[in-house]
Design a protein around this motif. Structure first.
Motif, PDB file in Angstrom:
ATOM      1  N   ALA A   1       0.737  -1.309   0.061  1.00 42.46           N
ATOM      2  CA  ALA A   1      -0.106  -0.100   0.070  1.00 42.46           C
ATOM      3  C   ALA A   1       0.833   1.256  -0.092  1.00 42.46           C
ATOM      4  O   ALA A   1       0.580   2.298  -0.873  1.00 42.46           O
ATOM      5  N   LEU A   2       1.961   1.144   0.729  1.00 43.15           N
ATOM      6  CA  LEU A   2       2.687   2.471   0.902  1.00 43.15           C
ATOM      7  C   LEU A   2       3.479   2.736  -0.565  1.00 43.15           C
ATOM      8  O   LEU A   2       3.785   3.638  -0.915  1.00 43.15           O
ATOM      9  N   ALA A   3       3.939   1.620  -1.084  1.00 46.34           N
ATOM     10  CA  ALA A   3       4.866   1.573  -2.269  1.00 46.34           C
ATOM     11  C   ALA A   3       4.001   2.005  -3.381  1.00 46.34           C
ATOM     12  O   ALA A   3       4.482   2.924  -4.431  1.00 46.34           O
ATOM     13  N   ARG A   4       2.575   1.977  -3.674  1.00 44.58           N
ATOM     14  CA  ARG A   4       1.527   2.594  -4.361  1.00 44.58           C
ATOM     15  C   ARG A   4       1.701   3.992  -4.707  1.00 44.58           C
ATOM     16  O   ARG A   4       1.588   4.649  -5.641  1.00 44.58           O
ATOM     17  N   ARG A   5       2.073   4.691  -3.445  1.00 50.94           N
ATOM     18  CA  ARG A   5       2.193   6.052  -3.109  1.00 50.94           C
ATOM     19  C   ARG A   5       3.176   6.575  -3.939  1.00 50.94           C
ATOM     20  O   ARG A   5       3.247   7.760  -4.246  1.00 50.94           O
ATOM     21  N   VAL A   6       4.493   5.652  -4.028  1.00 54.21           N
ATOM     22  CA  VAL A   6       5.448   6.249  -4.711  1.00 54.21           C
ATOM     23  C   VAL A   6       5.605   5.342  -5.927  1.00 54.21           C
ATOM     24  O   VAL A   6       6.704   5.355  -6.756  1.00 54.21           O
ATOM     25  N   ASP A   7       4.516   5.162  -6.661  1.00 60.76           N
ATOM     26  CA  ASP A   7       4.364   4.480  -8.057  1.00 60.76           C
ATOM     27  C   ASP A   7       5.270   3.255  -8.252  1.00 60.76           C
ATOM     28  O   ASP A   7       5.633   2.898  -9.261  1.00 60.76           O
ATOM     29  N   VAL A   8       5.038   2.334  -7.199  1.00 57.52           N
ATOM     30  CA  VAL A   8       5.904   1.114  -7.485  1.00 57.52           C
ATOM     31  C   VAL A   8       4.620   0.110  -6.862  1.00 57.52           C
ATOM     32  O   VAL A   8       4.118   0.074  -5.992  1.00 57.52           O
ATOM     33  N   GLY A   9       4.605  -0.939  -7.910  1.00 60.38           N
ATOM     34  CA  GLY A   9       3.440  -1.842  -7.627  1.00 60.38           C
ATOM     35  C   GLY A   9       4.008  -3.159  -7.100  1.00 60.38           C
ATOM     36  O   GLY A   9       4.940  -3.814  -7.961  1.00 60.38           O
ATOM     37  N   LEU A  10       3.561  -3.500  -5.916  1.00 62.86           N
ATOM     38  CA  LEU A  10       3.936  -4.841  -5.250  1.00 62.86           C
ATOM     39  C   LEU A  10       2.835  -5.661  -4.969  1.00 62.86           C
ATOM     40  O   LEU A  10       1.826  -5.194  -4.654  1.00 62.86           O
ATOM     41  N   TYR A  11       3.236  -6.885  -4.844  1.00 67.25           N
ATOM     42  CA  TYR A  11       1.966  -7.811  -4.520  1.00 67.25           C
ATOM     43  C   TYR A  11       2.388  -8.856  -3.635  1.00 67.25           C
ATOM     44  O   TYR A  11       3.355  -9.597  -3.751  1.00 67.25           O
ATOM     45  N   PRO A  12       1.662  -8.965  -2.616  1.00 63.39           N
ATOM     46  CA  PRO A  12       1.933  -9.713  -1.407  1.00 63.39           C
ATOM     47  C   PRO A  12       1.884 -11.048  -1.675  1.00 63.39           C
ATOM     48  O   PRO A  12       0.731 -11.480  -2.520  1.00 63.39           O
ATOM     49  N   LEU A  13       2.867 -11.832  -1.165  1.00 61.35           N
ATOM     50  CA  LEU A  13       2.819 -13.246  -1.439  1.00 61.35           C
ATOM     51  C   LEU A  13       1.685 -14.106  -0.724  1.00 61.35           C
ATOM     52  O   LEU A  13       1.328 -14.983  -1.243  1.00 61.35           O
ATOM     53  N   GLN A  14       1.206 -13.275   0.199  1.00 57.77           N
ATOM     54  CA  GLN A  14      -0.061 -14.002   1.016  1.00 57.77           C
ATOM     55  C   GLN A  14      -1.290 -14.053   0.115  1.00 57.77           C
ATOM     56  O   GLN A  14      -2.231 -14.993   0.726  1.00 57.77           O
TER      57      GLN A  14
END
Length: 474
Positions: free
Chosen positions: A428-441
């Motif tokens: 969620a924080l990474a989205r604010r700096v234009d980085v798309g991350l995807y939780p393994l959970q």
């Protein structure tokens, strides 16, 4: 007029301006009839380009929130009166309500990603870079296929065009050691249709199907929709734990070349053990070989299908990872004993796939363009993988470790033990700096980490994204 607008330089500026102006109008803080500042003045005050402000005003005009008056400027319009609420209509009663509800409640986590816009640096898994698509070669073969369209019969075999089945059989024999003839190839609309055909033919309600855990959610959802009893089988550093396979399973689904989502490769010993177990139990193995064309380490491992001496392995491949998901082209190498049943099931589904795309792909492969394209992609993805590994060995090393993966263009990263880190919060924080991350959970609830697909991020973009991740983590 002074407007309270704050622009964050790290975020898309036009979207910020539009969102804040829209909020001021809808909240009533900009009253009906209020005049907005001229575009030049507002641009100077906020440090924006005048074109950025003009585009925001134009968007608000289209949304009927402001109106431009010639020679006077832009003014806030009256908001439309809320429509009276209509009483809810009771849904119709269906005798199949329980069946409908079961499909509504199917777990489809990947569907949640479809409507989300990609970030500037997006590590979405399983997605190739559109910039690498061979547009010129593909356009030429597509035009040639279009010229011939209509010269043949109105319909084709459910298995696909003979030329494409022959090209696929030749490719998988060369690249993956698969033993088959063109007659064994069934062209499908993506790998997902191949899984659907296999599940419908092999498993009935209440029957047992074994799947990797963690594993690929769409296959589990297909089995659940079929009413099968799903038996999760754990995965370790050698792949599927064959000692944990359940007796009486009708099928086993596995990703031996590049396990999804953890990325490990199944060891030779486990492959032999799985084939021996399937022989004793009379079970069919679905081998999902979704992205093993991209191999970065070691010698190519034999496919399960190539090791299979009894015709128990259905080998499923896809062109979504090597070319483009939008083509919806995949295939299954059917064991001879399943071929007729799968062809009949395919005929009942959609008769056959799109002949124009099949013809273009056949030409593309026969000319050698597909292998050339794979070599170009392999070199580029290898560079991106090196940057990703360097980032996790450097700036991200205090927090995360990459799990080893020999092939494919995603790797799993786990938070190091003892750290109070939360992957969804980081995403969620990474989205604010234009980085798309995807939780393994999402795929493996017991694993706290990230699925790092590097297909859509350039080497330079990987460096920039890792720097932003390190800033957030620190």
């Amino acid at each position: 007029m002074d407007l309270h607008i704050v622009i964050d330089p790290a975020q898309p500026r036009g979207e910020q301006l539009l969102r804040q102006l829209r909020g001021l109008i809808r909240s009533g803080r900009l009253a009906t009839g209020a005049q907005l500042p001229p575009t030049r003045l507002l641009a100077e005050q906020l440090g924006l380009a005048r074109q950025t402000v003009a585009e925001a005003y134009e968007r608000l005009t289209l949304e009927q929130l402001i109106e431009a008056r010639r020679g006077r400027g832009s003014f806030v319009r009256a908001l439309p009166a809320a429509e009276p609420e209509t009483p809810p209509v009771a849904p119709p009663r269906f005798a199949s309500a329980a069946r409908i509800a079961a499909f509504e409640q199917l777990p489809v986590p990947l569907l949640r990603f479809v409507d989300n816009p990609l970030a500037r640096f997006d590590f979405v898994g399983g997605s190739p870079d559109p910039a690498l698509f061979p547009h010129e070669d593909w356009r030429r073969h597509l035009h040639a296929a279009q010229r011939q369209l209509g010269q043949g019969s109105a319909h084709a075999s459910p298995g696909g065009l003979p030329a494409l089945r022959e090209a696929i059989a030749e490719h998988v024999a060369y690249a993956r050691g698969v033993r088959c003839s063109p007659a064994d190839v069934i062209v499908t609309q993506g790998a997902q249709q191949a899984f659907d055909l296999l599940v419908r033919v092999l498993v009935g309600p209440g029957e047992v199907a074994a799947v990797e855990s963690p594993g690929y959610p769409p296959v589990q959802a297909l089995l659940q929709a079929q009413g099968a009893r799903i038996a999760p089988v754990p995965v370790d550093d050698e792949g599927l734990v064959t000692d944990a396979l359940p007796a009486g399973a009708r099928l086993v689904y596995t990703t031996p070349a590049h396990q999804f989502p953890l990325g490990v490769a199944m060891s030779a010993a486990r492959r032999r053990a799985l084939l021996a177990w399937a022989s004793r139990e009379g079970t069919v193995i679905i081998e999902d070989d979704y992205d093993s064309e991209f191999r970065f380490e070691g010698q190519p491992r034999d496919s399960l299908q190539g090791l299979d001496g009894e015709g128990r392995v259905a080998f499923v491949g896809s062109f979504s990872k090597t070319l483009a998901p939008s083509l919806r082209l995949g295939y299954v190498i059917a064991p001879p004993a399943l071929r007729e049943a799968l062809l009949n099931a395919r005929h009942l589904t959609d008769v056959h796939g799109p002949l124009l795309l099949q013809s273009a792909l056949a030409r593309f492969m026969q000319e050698g363009a597909y292998r050339r394209h794979l070599r170009r992609c392999m070199a580029e993805y290898a560079r991106r993988r090196e940057r990703l590994m360097a980032g996790f060995a450097g700036p991200l090393a205090p927090w995360l470790r990459l799990l080893p993966a020999e092939a494919g263009f995603h790797q799993a990263a786990l938070f190091k033990p003892g750290l109070a880190m939360d992957a969804p919060q980081l995403a969620a924080l990474a989205r604010r700096v234009d980085v798309g991350l995807y939780p393994l959970q999402v795929f493996a609830p017991e694993h706290n980490g990230l699925l790092m697909g590097f297909g859509r991020v350039t080497p330079e973009g990987i460096d920039a994204a890792i720097a932003r991740m390190a800033d957030l983590l620190s």
